[in-house]
Structures are given as structure tokens and as C-alpha cells.
Enzyme design. Structure first.
Site, PDB file in Angstrom:
ATOM      1  NE  ARG A  47     -33.935 -58.501  63.835  1.00  0.00           N
ATOM      2  CZ  ARG A  47     -34.382 -58.177  65.054  1.00  0.00           C
ATOM      3  NH1 ARG A  47     -34.325 -59.040  66.046  1.00  0.00           N
ATOM      4  NH2 ARG A  47     -34.883 -56.984  65.281  1.00  0.00           N
ATOM      5  CE1 TYR A  99     -15.858 -71.842  51.339  1.00  0.00           C
ATOM      6  CE2 TYR A  99     -16.429 -70.450  53.208  1.00  0.00           C
ATOM      7  CZ  TYR A  99     -16.381 -70.663  51.848  1.00  0.00           C
ATOM      8  OH  TYR A  99     -16.855 -69.714  51.000  1.00  0.00           O
ATOM      9  CG  ASP A 171     -19.161 -76.866  56.946  1.00  0.00           C
ATOM     10  OD1 ASP A 171     -19.961 -77.430  56.184  1.00  0.00           O
ATOM     11  OD2 ASP A 171     -18.613 -75.773  56.662  1.00  0.00           O
ATOM     12  CE  LYS A 196     -20.866 -73.137  48.642  1.00  0.00           C
ATOM     13  NZ  LYS A 196     -19.928 -73.388  49.728  1.00  0.00           N
TER      14      LYS A 196
HETATM   15  C1  LIG Z   1     -19.387 -72.541  50.796  1.00  0.00           C
HETATM   16  C2  LIG Z   1     -19.045 -73.139  52.100  1.00  0.00           C
HETATM   17  C3  LIG Z   1     -19.234 -72.440  53.302  1.00  0.00           C
HETATM   18  C4  LIG Z   1     -19.725 -71.002  53.333  1.00  0.00           C
HETATM   19  O1  LIG Z   1     -21.040 -70.908  52.961  1.00  0.00           O
HETATM   20  P1  LIG Z   1     -21.672 -69.598  52.260  1.00  0.00           P
HETATM   21  O2  LIG Z   1     -23.047 -70.035  51.969  1.00  0.00           O
HETATM   22  O3  LIG Z   1     -20.836 -69.318  51.051  1.00  0.00           O
HETATM   23  O4  LIG Z   1     -21.582 -68.502  53.253  1.00  0.00           O
HETATM   24  C5  LIG Z   1     -18.937 -73.092  54.479  1.00  0.00           C
HETATM   25  N1  LIG Z   1     -18.451 -74.342  54.496  1.00  0.00           N
HETATM   26  C6  LIG Z   1     -18.242 -75.037  53.374  1.00  0.00           C
HETATM   27  C7  LIG Z   1     -17.698 -76.423  53.457  1.00  0.00           C
HETATM   28  C8  LIG Z   1     -18.524 -74.459  52.129  1.00  0.00           C
HETATM   29  O5  LIG Z   1     -18.290 -75.152  50.998  1.00  0.00           O
END
Ligand SMILES: *Cc1c(COP(=O)(O)O)cnc(C)c1O
Length: 392
Positions: A47, A99, A171, A196
Site C-alpha cells: 500500500r 464531473y 482535472d 478514460k
Molecule cells: C470519469 C471521470 C472522473 C471519475 O473517474 P473514475 O475513474 O470514474 O472514478 C472524474 N473526472 C472526469 C472528468 C471524468 O470523466
């Protein structure tokens, strides 16, 4: 020093195995033997540190031009670890269109911590300045918003943040370091849902954080280890493998998205297109200045005589699903899927109409994608008696 596309493939060379393996091994061991009781070891417990994860963490730090990187079990876990560096009574300014999962985390989880927030339209610098208070610590936003792809300037926001001694947290899931490097534009922390584009194959949930200082690195590392939402070695390996092809995948995403936009612009079945690659808007101008491309997402509204549900139900190749950024094309209805938590009124306020559709353009043959879109639009079009125009 090697260049970006080379760093995608190789990362930071690691020669800690005796086999000559060209890829970093997947270290599943949870614990590591001390050579002696006096030894100061790099790894003791998985961890706290894992060589497979560490390889990915060093690689993403390299790609973003940051001081240190951290890998988490999801994008939301990464966001949580970053936001948990603030303390009760702190105030942060957030983008209005961030998000949904981040919004929920802030409004329902961190509210209990007494973390104060003010949502603003981060395209409006004056609105950001007005929201700054004595206890404001950071500005958190997404340069390309979901689903309308509104573009905020990392450069301008980071400048305001610096003048006011605030952190800029970005982000950048939609763009990846291939299309934008927020730290170079003045940001302090970059976060990715690596679920993604970075992993790119809809087969792993993961999150990444890169910071631009040792001080921030210590804080995020403390939370990563203390909260424990680390990425598993197996998934770290999948993300690493995804990164190797990020450049070639993004090139195809961009090329296909541009062709989809070209087609949609000529179709009478389409009322409006949201894509920062379309010239003539402020969004486009900022994107040209701060990004190396406009991304693989295309959002559009179908015309009033096109039934959006019939359209998506009739697609044969493009799959109806949430998420984005994978090799396969995915389409969704924000009002019914990603943004269903919002009331109809809230949806309307932020521009999410029932006709709105978000398409994550994949890397398939563009002719197949266009043919699929055309045939489904035809099926979804209610031909009025007056209309003589052929659809699509
Ligand atoms: C999908 C997404 C998240 C969250 O990520 P997870 O991997 O689903 O926890 C955060 N920000 C954006 C812009 C996203 O598209």
C-alpha cells in the site's frame, strides 16, 4: 532527454529485474523482506509503495512535467486524496460544470468536513475573482467541461490563482498530457480519471495525480497511504500499457472526431454542435492557444424532428454507454444517463436538453462510424409533410 512520444512508450527505465524483461514486472507481493533489521528499505508494504505502481507514477510525472505522480484505484479516489489535503474551514472555488461524481464528493462528503465551496463559471475570470475570500485555498476545474465542452483557460486561471496565493487544480481527463500539460500552463496539480483516454480500452478503473512541488507531493502521498485507495499492481500495469499507445490512439480519435464534426455540420438532422475545434468561438481560441488538439468527444443536439432515443437505439456499431475515451465509440444521452441526477430544471439551466447527445468518437474506420450515424439518423427522423429536404 527523450521526447514525449518516446516517454509514452518507455517511461523511466527501470532495471530492477534479473530477467531482462522489457516491461516492468507486475509485483504482486504485498510485503518485502528487509535485508537486516537496520536496513532502510525502499519498499516494505505494497500500500505504501509498489514497484509496478511506482513505475506508472514516475511515468505520469514525467509526461506531465511534474515533481511526483500518484496512482489511485479510481479517478474519484484520486480527487478525494487531493481534496483531503484541505482542512475544515478552507474554501475552494470549483467549476460549475465539473464531473458529477466530483460534485457529489464535494457537496455530500466534504460538506461534512466543513469544506466551503463556491461553484463558478470558470470561463469568466471576473466571476472567479469575485468568489475569492480570505479562506480560499484553491481553484478546481476541468478545462473542457462535460458534456458541452466549454473551454476554460488554464493560463488565465492559474495567473489569478498565483496572484491570490491559491492552488490551481485541474482535472484533465478529457485532454490527457498528449493534448495539454496544465503544469506548464501554471497549474499546481493535475488529476486524471485514467479510466478514460489514458488506459483507453474500457477495461480498468484508475486515477492519477501529478503535483508540481515536493510539499504537495508529501501531502498527497500521506493521503494515498493513509486513506489507502491505491491502484493495484495488475491495474497499474494495464494503465502503463494503455499509456504506451496514447499518442497513436489520440491521433486517430482527433482525426475521426474532426470528420464526424464535418459530417454533422452538413446534416439537416443536427441543430447544434459543441466542439472546440469549430472556429469562431472564444472556446476555440483558448483551445488553439493552450491545447494540441480538440479532443475526441463531440456533443450535439439533434433537430426537433429527430427523436434522440430512436437515434441512439438504432445505432449498430456505436454503443450506448456512459464513460468515454476508449478505442470503441460510445454514445450517451446526458439527460437520461450521465446527468440524470439533475432535475429537468437544473438540466435546462446548464444547457442539457432532451435533444443533446454526447459521442465519444473511437478509433474505428471512419466510414463505418459515419454510415452508422447516417442510418440511425434516418430512422430517427420524423418526416413532416412540409419537409422535402432529404435527411443526412
Ligand atoms: C470519469 C471521470 C472522473 C471519475 O473517474 P473514475 O475513474 O470514474 O472514478 C472524474 N473526472 C472526469 C472528468 C471524468 O470523466
Amino acid at each position: 532527454m527523450t521526447r514525449f512520444l518516446t516517454d509514452l512508450v518507455h517511461g523511466k527505465k527501470q532495471n530492477d529485474n534479473v530477467t531482462g524483461a522489457v516491461n516492468v514486472p507486475v509485483y504482486t507481493s504485498t510485503t518485502y523482506a528487509y535485508p537486516s533489521a537496520q536496513a532502510n528499505v525502499e519498499y516494505d508494504y505494497s500500500r505504501s509503495g509498489n514497484p509496478t505502481r511506482r513505475f506508472l507514477e514516475e511515468q505520469i510525472a514525467l509526461l506531465e512535467g511534474g515533481v511526483a505522480g500518484f496512482a489511485f484505484s479510481s479517478g474519484v479516489a484520486a480527487i478525494h486524496a487531493v481534496l483531503a489535503t484541505f482542512k475544515a474551514g478552507d474554501h475552494i472555488i470549483i467549476g460549475k460544470q465539473i464531473y458529477g461524481g466530483t460534485f457529489r464528493l464535494i457537496n455530500e462528503f466534504f460538506a461534512k468536513w466543513n469544506l466551503e465551496v463556491t461553484p463558478v463559471d470558470t470561463r469568466n475570470i471576473a466571476e472567479i475573482k469575485k468568489a475569492i475570500k480570505v479562506n480560499t485555498k484553491a481553484i478546481y476545474f476541468e478545462p473542457f467541461t462535460n458534456p458541452l465542452l466549454q473551454v476554460s483557460s488554464v493560463k488565465q486561471i492559474a495567473r489569478v490563482a498565483k496572484e491570490n496565493n491559491l492552488l490551481t487544480i485541474v482535472d484533465n481527463t478529457f485532454l490527457t498530457p498528449y493534448l495539454q500539460k496544465p503544469l506548464a500552463l501554471g497549474a499546481d496539480i493535475v488529476i486524471h480519471s485514467a479510466t478514460k483516454y489514458i488506459s483507453g480500452h474500457s477495461d480498468v478503473v484508475a486515477g492519477l495525480v501529478v503535483v508540481n512541488s515536493k510539499e504537495l507531493a508529501q501531502k498527497v502521498y500521506f493521503n494515498q497511504n493513509a486513506i489507502g485507495s491505491v491502484l493495484s499492481p495488475e491495474n497499474a500495469n494495464l494503465v502503463r500499457r494503455g499509456l504506451q499507445t496514447l499518442g497513436v490512439r489520440m491521433d486517430r480519435h482527433l482525426a475521426n472526431a474532426a470528420k464526424v464534426v464535418d459530417f454533422l455540420q452538413t446534416s439537416v438532422a443536427i441543430k447544434k454542435i459543441y466542439y472546440p475545434g469549430i472556429a469562431g468561438t472564444k472556446d476555440h481560441e483558448i483551445a488553439v492557444n493552450e491545447c494540441n488538439g480538440f479532443g475526441g468527444l463531440v456533443t450535439f443536439e439533434v433537430a426537433e424532428n429527430v427523436d434522440p432515443e430512436v437515434f441512439v437505439n438504432n445505432l449498430k456499431l456505436i454503443q450506448l454507454a456512459v464513460s468515454l475515451g476508449a478505442v470503441e465509440s460510445l454514445i450517451e444521452l446526458p439527460c437520461k444517463m450521465t446527468h440524470a441526477e439533475l432535475s429537468q430544471e437544473e438540466q435546462q439551466k446548464v444547457g442539457i436538453t432532451p435533444q443533446l447527445i454526447r459521442l465519444s468518437v473511437g478509433i474505428e474506420d471512419i466510414s463505418d462510424l459515419l454510415a452508422d450515424i447516417k442510418q440511425a439518423l434516418q430512422k430517427a427522423t420524423v418526416k413532416s409533410v412540409k419537409s422535402t429536404k432529404a435527411i443526412a
